[in-house]
Design an enzyme around this catalytic site. Structure first.
Site, PDB file in Angstrom:
ATOM      1  N   LYS A 236       0.821  -1.212   0.000  1.00 14.23           N
ATOM      2  CA  LYS A 236       0.000   0.000   0.000  1.00 14.23           C
ATOM      3  C   LYS A 236       0.859   1.267   0.000  1.00 14.23           C
ATOM      4  CE  LYS A 236      -3.945  -2.113   2.412  1.00 14.23           C
ATOM      5  NZ  LYS A 236      -3.363  -3.453   2.599  1.00 14.23           N
ATOM      6  N   ALA A 316       9.919   2.599   6.820  1.00 13.50           N
ATOM      7  CA  ALA A 316       9.267   1.303   7.033  1.00 13.50           C
ATOM      8  C   ALA A 316       9.535   0.786   8.439  1.00 13.50           C
ATOM      9  CB  ALA A 316       9.741   0.313   5.973  1.00 13.50           C
ATOM     10  N   ARG A 317      10.608   0.016   8.604  1.00 12.03           N
ATOM     11  CA  ARG A 317      10.996  -0.553   9.893  1.00 12.03           C
ATOM     12  C   ARG A 317      12.501  -0.397  10.045  1.00 12.03           C
ATOM     13  NH1 ARG A 317       6.368  -0.283  10.694  1.00 12.03           N
ATOM     14  NH2 ARG A 317       4.880  -1.891  11.385  1.00 12.03           N
ATOM     15  N   GLU A 346      14.162   2.508  19.360  1.00  9.65           N
ATOM     16  CA  GLU A 346      13.507   3.816  19.391  1.00  9.65           C
ATOM     17  C   GLU A 346      13.133   4.193  20.828  1.00  9.65           C
ATOM     18  OE1 GLU A 346      10.274   3.896  16.606  1.00  9.65           O
ATOM     19  OE2 GLU A 346      11.569   3.593  14.878  1.00  9.65           O
ATOM     20  N   HIS A 365       9.962   8.904  13.928  1.00  9.03           N
ATOM     21  CA  HIS A 365       8.876   7.985  13.573  1.00  9.03           C
ATOM     22  C   HIS A 365       7.559   8.752  13.364  1.00  9.03           C
ATOM     23  CE1 HIS A 365       7.741   3.481  13.957  1.00  9.03           C
ATOM     24  NE2 HIS A 365       6.978   4.076  13.069  1.00  9.03           N
TER      25      HIS A 365
END
Length: 629
Positions: A236, A316-317, A346, A365
């Site tokens: 997506k 993303a990650r 994080e 983030h």
């Protein structure tokens, strides 16, 4: 073998009856003279799954008040007083957009209690039918146990579910739902913002001017137009980034083993292999999930394949990048710049070398942090929680519903076999075209209505998709995930001789219209083909392409096509033994003596690339592939 009989779509679509109706429970209580406690527990369960706004099932009005006496018990249940007819209670443990709260308040009692300690959460949860959290609140096994069975739905307002104990939720019959789509545009926009900021040194120039300097020459940037961007992960968010990059005049290539080719073509994106994407890209935008297969996928070896001076954006990650390797690549000039919104830890340490690097810009983030996305997430998770409280099986469910224990017991080894066949099959696919057409064949002596294949189909989808996705797949969401990823799954059934005591003789998985990393896995019809069966309660791989083999699927597998000749087993086994790789099983399937043969080797440990290269260099070996389970 007889002609295949297509599985009834109506039967495949049937849902599982999870709960009984309140009326049947009360009738059963009278007949069996069960205890009042048992009645209350049963009714409490029904209340959270069947009652919405005082009605039993949607569209069915509640009956007028009445009194029901349960013979042999010490209570009289009166509908005017019992809790079953009240609204469910939803605990909102972290801030949620007002639109979501309004929807919840229409159908439930909403308790907004923020910043709860673990102890306070455990104390409150036994009064709640559902809880909604973001990433800051952990729903642990202790929380589920403290709910005493009342908690039926956990809603995660966002995508990741690392803070929810899925195993405990499933064990206790609690449905976990998330909100995976509402922040798509926000994340894509943030990726494009970082892309532009990176190209034009916006962050560094801003800091310089604010410090009193005026260094125009130092912050000369690069243009985006006519540059090639590689979008790695074409789901997506990735596809939305691709659309916007095209609008900026960029050439877009993408890699994703499940990206539908027609969707890519529709927006002018070329699907390519991972290595080709690395070699062609001026910019790389990461949108892949963090899975065992993608963990630290960007490491020293990967950076050695990129075009020198590449620029990398990651929204993303954090874990998909080996951060120490990225620092080395930046220092050497292999990577010119990086823009990062996510990190392995994080928040990162204040003195983190990557964060402090002069050629890196960072944000905390912020991918989903827009007012619109927050409201969208609030609505999406509220709708999912309300549906789950009504007893609906939500498409965004991330854990399995309750399944009768006798069904699970009978199908347990076949469930494992189905998932492992899916895992093996997807690893055999090569090229950038993607997996689209899958056929599952069941060989069984049972009548069609005596074999429910939904669990098996779900597990094959799980095996195919989970290695390259952060989606948790189960009976609830398997068909939804398959549709979203453009997978067309057909099922067929072949009658088998033998007893009906065993539900299946074998399962075959075929993937059409793809290339294979191991050409011997291609069937006569041109499909990647694998089949397996249960032997002594253990899943076995029984067929690869047109070769019959017999190897246990209790570890990873090496497939090796060779010229059939003496000494091959000893040579291959000796090389693995020298590497201290334990062989659990070995089988050879051949067309005829001294002709082509496929050796399947089950191993307990992952061989090094060096030992695989040594096996591949044996003169009689024609091709080799390692498949990880």
């Amino acid at each position: 073998m007889g002609a295949p009989a297509q599985i009834s779509s109506a039967r495949a679509a049937r849902g599982i009856a999870i709960l009984e109706s309140p009326r049947s429970l009360l009738a059963g209580a009278r007949a069996a003279r069960i205890s009042s406690g048992a009645v209350a527990r049963k009714l409490g369960l029904v209340a959270t799954r069947h009652i919405l706004g005082g009605s039993l099932h949607r569209g069915v009005a509640a009956k007028p008040p009445c009194a029901i006496a349960v013979e042999g018990s010490d209570i009289s249940v009166r509908s005017q007083a019992i809790e079953v007819m009240s609204k469910p209670t939803v605990l909102v443990a972290e801030k949620l957009g007002e639109a979501g709260l309004e929807l919840l308040r229409k159908v439930a009692n909403v308790d907004c209690s923020y910043n709860l300690s673990p102890e306070d959460l455990c104390a409150k949860i036994s009064l709640c039918d559902a809880v909604i959290v973001r990433s800051g609140t952990k729903i642990t096994r202790e929380v589920f146990e403290a709910s005493n069975g009342r908690l039926k739905v956990v809603g995660r307002a966002g995508v990741g579910i690392d803070n929810v104990d899925l195993q405990a939720a499933t064990e206790m019959g609690c449905l976990v739902v998330n909100a995976p789509t509402a922040n798509t545009v926000a994340a894509a926009e943030h990726g494009i913002a970082l892309l532009a900021a990176l190209a034009r040194n916006v962050a560094q120039a801003n800091a310089s001017v604010k410090s009193g300097k005026w260094q125009r020459n130092k912050f000369t940037g690069v243009s985006l137009v006519d540059k090639t961007i590689a979008v790695l992960g074409f789901g997506k968010v990735g596809s939305e980034v691709a659309r916007r990059a095209k609008g900026l005049g960029m050439h877009v290539v993408a890699h994703d083993p499940y990206a539908p080719a027609d969707r890519a073509r529709a927006i002018g994106v070329e699907l390519v292999s991972f290595d080709e994407a690395l070699a062609r890209a001026d910019f790389i935008s990461l949108h892949m999930p963090l899975t065992p297969a993608t963990n630290k996928i960007f490491n020293d070896e990967t950076f050695a394949k990129v075009k020198k001076g590449v620029r990398i954006v990651n929204v993303a990650r954090g874990g998909v990048i080996d951060e120490n390797s990225l620092v080395r690549a930046l220092n050497s000039g292999i990577v010119a710049q990086a823009a990062l919104d996510v990190f392995t830890k994080e928040p990162p340490e204040k003195d983190d070398k990557l964060v402090q690097h002069e050629n890196v810009i960072v944000t905390p983030h912020l991918g989903a942090s827009t007012a619109e996305a927050q409201e969208g997430v609030a609505l999406e998770i509220a709708e999912a929680v309300v549906g789950a409280l009504q007893g609906e099986l939500a498409a965004t469910a991330v854990n399995a519903p309750m399944v009768p224990s006798e069904v699970l017991t009978e199908l347990a080894p076949y469930i494992t076999l189905a998932e492992r066949l899916g895992k093996l099959a997807v690893q055999l696919v090569a090229g950038g075209g993607g997996v689209k057409d899958i056929t599952i064949s069941y060989n069984s002596a049972r009548a069609p209505d005596d074999l429910d294949t939904r669990l098996l189909r779900a597990m094959i989808v799980k095996g195919l998709v989970e290695p390259v996705s952060d989606t948790h797949i189960n009976l609830v969401n398997a068909d939804y995930v398959a549709k979203q990823r453009g997978l067309r799954i057909s099922e067929e059934r072949h009658p088998a001789e033998g007893t009906e005591a065993a539900p299946l003789e074998s399962i075959e998985v075929r993937i059409a219209n793809v290339e294979s990393r191991f050409s011997s896995a291609m069937s006569d019809s041109g499909d990647v083909s694998l089949a397996g069966r249960i032997k002594d309660g253990v899943p076995h791989l029984s067929q690869v392409g047109s070769f019959s083999i017999d190897v246990s699927l209790e570890g990873s597998v090496i497939l090796c096509r060779q010229v059939d000749q003496p000494g091959m087993i000893g040579k291959v086994g000796g090389l693995l033994g020298d590497e201290n790789v334990n062989i659990s099983f070995m089988s050879v399937g051949r067309t005829s003596p001294r002709q082509k043969a496929v050796m399947a080797i089950g191993v307990d440990d992952e061989p090094s690339k060096e030992v695989l290269q040594k096996i591949g260099s044996i003169s009689a070996v024609e091709e080799l592939v390692f498949l990880k389970l």
